[in-house]
Design an enzyme around this catalytic site. Structure first.
Site, PDB file in Angstrom:
ATOM      1  N   CYS A  54     122.177 -53.116  -5.114  1.00 29.83           N
ATOM      2  CA  CYS A  54     121.080 -53.857  -4.486  1.00 29.83           C
ATOM      3  C   CYS A  54     121.434 -54.338  -3.081  1.00 29.83           C
ATOM      4  CB  CYS A  54     120.671 -55.042  -5.348  1.00 29.83           C
ATOM      5  SG  CYS A  54     122.053 -56.122  -5.727  1.00 29.83           S
ATOM      6  N   GLU A  60     115.977 -61.891  -8.997  1.00 31.77           N
ATOM      7  CA  GLU A  60     117.001 -61.244  -8.161  1.00 31.77           C
ATOM      8  C   GLU A  60     116.485 -59.842  -7.854  1.00 31.77           C
ATOM      9  OE1 GLU A  60     119.847 -62.581  -7.041  1.00 31.77           O
ATOM     10  OE2 GLU A  60     119.685 -64.493  -8.088  1.00 31.77           O
TER      11      GLU A  60
END
Ligand code: NAD
Length: 468
Positions: free
Chosen positions: A252, A218
């Site tokens: 993010c 990720e």
């Protein structure tokens, strides 16, 4: 002086061996164990909320409500969703068997992978360590958790709390930095789930390759945002400001930069200014709702990206307090410092482009982002974004909160990562769907394809195998 503490790699070795022995004993497989662990994790998030939120405040200046919204309540929602659906996810799925193999039965039976390693970053340090764990536990795995040393208060708090609530032989927490993670990565795991930057992802994947261990990565990158004047600019600006300046931009999936025509940019800037004032007041530094940059190194990195001549909003900072004001840079260009790497802080460059065609072209020549946002009511343009761009997720008219929908798999593509999780997708990551097939010995139809070969076999190949 000789120390009694074994070297770090031997500690990792012993720890993983213990966790693996628990998995091998079968203790983590029963549904009752999985449910008990998930409930205990939920209890920890409730009973220890004050301690967890205090650690987040110390590391990131995150206020309690934001910590609840983006960390503890988020995790509780994931746990509740998992507990609600786990029995269904575990049910073996019947699969169709072709005529050529009839009579026979087939099903897919989910089985746990074994021992999972979860390596988390510092920006949502609770959520990003425990959300993968929910999937690992639901799927019946044991796990080793490695919180980020960059958020030390959260790491210490979770290392203290987790063994008190969860089966502490099946779930281990390893505190530490590069040396400890490197030692862990030498060990054999059955899945490695890493969240963080793409440079370390390469280290993780290289280590995983030694054992042929599958990985979920990720990662991050620059998530673009397109806006045109078909939308309500005031409402859009409020959503953009919230998504960008939440956690002081250290998200993010935060919109990294805006693409807009010069005319739209001129309209957007005053609305962003108003939205920032509405969210954080006239002095965000004095507002406890506005977060802080994680450490001095990142403050320095971010300040180098602020060109005072182009700071149309914000630009102020107080390095001693690790404070950087919500900042908008305009006009930004592709060559600017802020446009080279993921910003990961409260700086929003607006890059003027001629039109939507130019925006799509700008996005297409860059690495595939984790999220792509388009604020537009133009249906044909929306369809063009769907058809002509590639990203971890594509979101219209809002940002960031899409990842709270548990049935929307969350993950990147290309440089922004591989694999996706949340909800059932998390359960699937940590499960092997084992095909289980059985065929009665009578009638012995398989003999039709055994030697000695002759016309019958050819007919079977043509009629049963090829034409089905
Ligand atoms: P970080 O520095 O905390 O590193 C992440 C983890 O990697 C830590 O546990 C750390 O101990 C470990 N690590 C660091 N160097 C290592 C090495 N050389 N060998 C082995 N392990 C090592 O966090 P970060 O990387 O700064 O996190 C920020 C990045 O993460 C950003 O790019 C962001 O976009 C991305 N991110 C992605 C997601 C997502 O869900 N896709 C979520 C959050 C952050």
């Amino acid at each position: 002086m000789a120390s009694d503490t074994p070297p770090i790699h031997l500690q990792a070795d012993a720890l993983v061996a213990t966790v693996r022995a628990v998995f091998d004993s079968g203790r983590t497989r029963p549904l009752a164990w999985r449910i008990a662990q998930l409930r205990a994790l939920d209890r920890m998030l409730v009973d220890e909320a004050d301690a967890i939120h205090a650690a987040l405040l110390a590391d990131l200046g995150k206020c309690a409500i934001e910590s609840r919204l983006t960390e503890t309540a988020f995790l509780r929602a994931e746990i509740a969703h998992t507990l609600k659906h786990l029995r269904r996810w575990l049910r073996p799925q019947r699969i169709a068997i072709p005529l050529s193999l009839q009579p026979a039965r087939g099903r897919l039976v989910p089985e746990p992978l074994g021992v999972a390693l979860v390596i988390a970053p510092w920006n949502y340090p609770v959520q990003l360590l425990l959300a993968p764990l929910i999937g690992a536990l639901a799927a019946g795995n044991a796990a080793v958790l490695k919180p980020s040393e960059v958020s030390p208060n959260v790491a210490a708090t979770l290392a203290r709390l987790i063994p008190r609530y969860l089966d502490n032989e099946a779930v281990a927490v390893v505190e530490g930095g590069v040396a400890e993670t490197t030692a862990l990565l030498r060990e054999q795991f059955d899945h490695i789930f890493y969240t963080g930057n793409s440079a370390v992802a390469r280290v993780v994947m290289t280590a995983a390759a030694q054992h042929l261990t599958p990985v979920t990565l990720e990662l991050g990158g620059k998530s673009p945002l397109w806006i045109d004047d078909s939308v309500d600019m005031e409402a859009a600006a409020r959503r953009i400001a919230w998504a960008k300046f939440l956690n002081a931009g250290q998200t993010c999936v935060a919109p990294d930069y805006v693409l807009a025509t010069p005319a739209v940019a001129e309209k957007l800037i005053p609305q962003l200014r108003a939205a920032i004032r509405e969210l954080y007041g006239n002095d965000p530094q004095a507002n406890p709702v506005y977060g802080r940059i994680i450490n001095d190194r990142h403050v320095e990195r971010l300040l180098a990206q602020i060109d005072p001549a182009r700071s149309v909003i914000g630009g102020e900072h107080d390095a001693g307090e690790r404070y950087i004001a919500p900042t908008v840079l305009h006009p930004a260009t592709a060559g600017d410092a802020s446009m080279q790497d993921e910003i990961f802080g409260p700086i929003l460059p607006i890059v003027p482009v001629a039109d939507a065609n130019a925006a799509i072209a700008f996005i297409r020549v860059r690495p595939k982002p984790l999220a792509l946002y388009a604020f537009t009511s133009d249906r044909s343009l929306r369809q063009r974004f769907v058809d002509e761009t590639s990203s971890g997720a594509l979101v219209f008219d809002f940002a960031v909160a899409h990842l709270t929908a548990p049935e929307m798999p969350f993950g990147g593509i290309g440089n922004s990562g591989m694999g996706a999780y949340h909800g059932e997708a998390s359960f699937r990551i940590f499960s092997h769907f084992k095909p289980v097939m059985s065929k009665p010995l009578k009638p012995d139809t398989l003999r039709l394809i055994f030697p000695p070969y002759g016309k019958t076999v050819e007919r079977v190949i043509d009629w049963l195998l090829v034409r089905g």
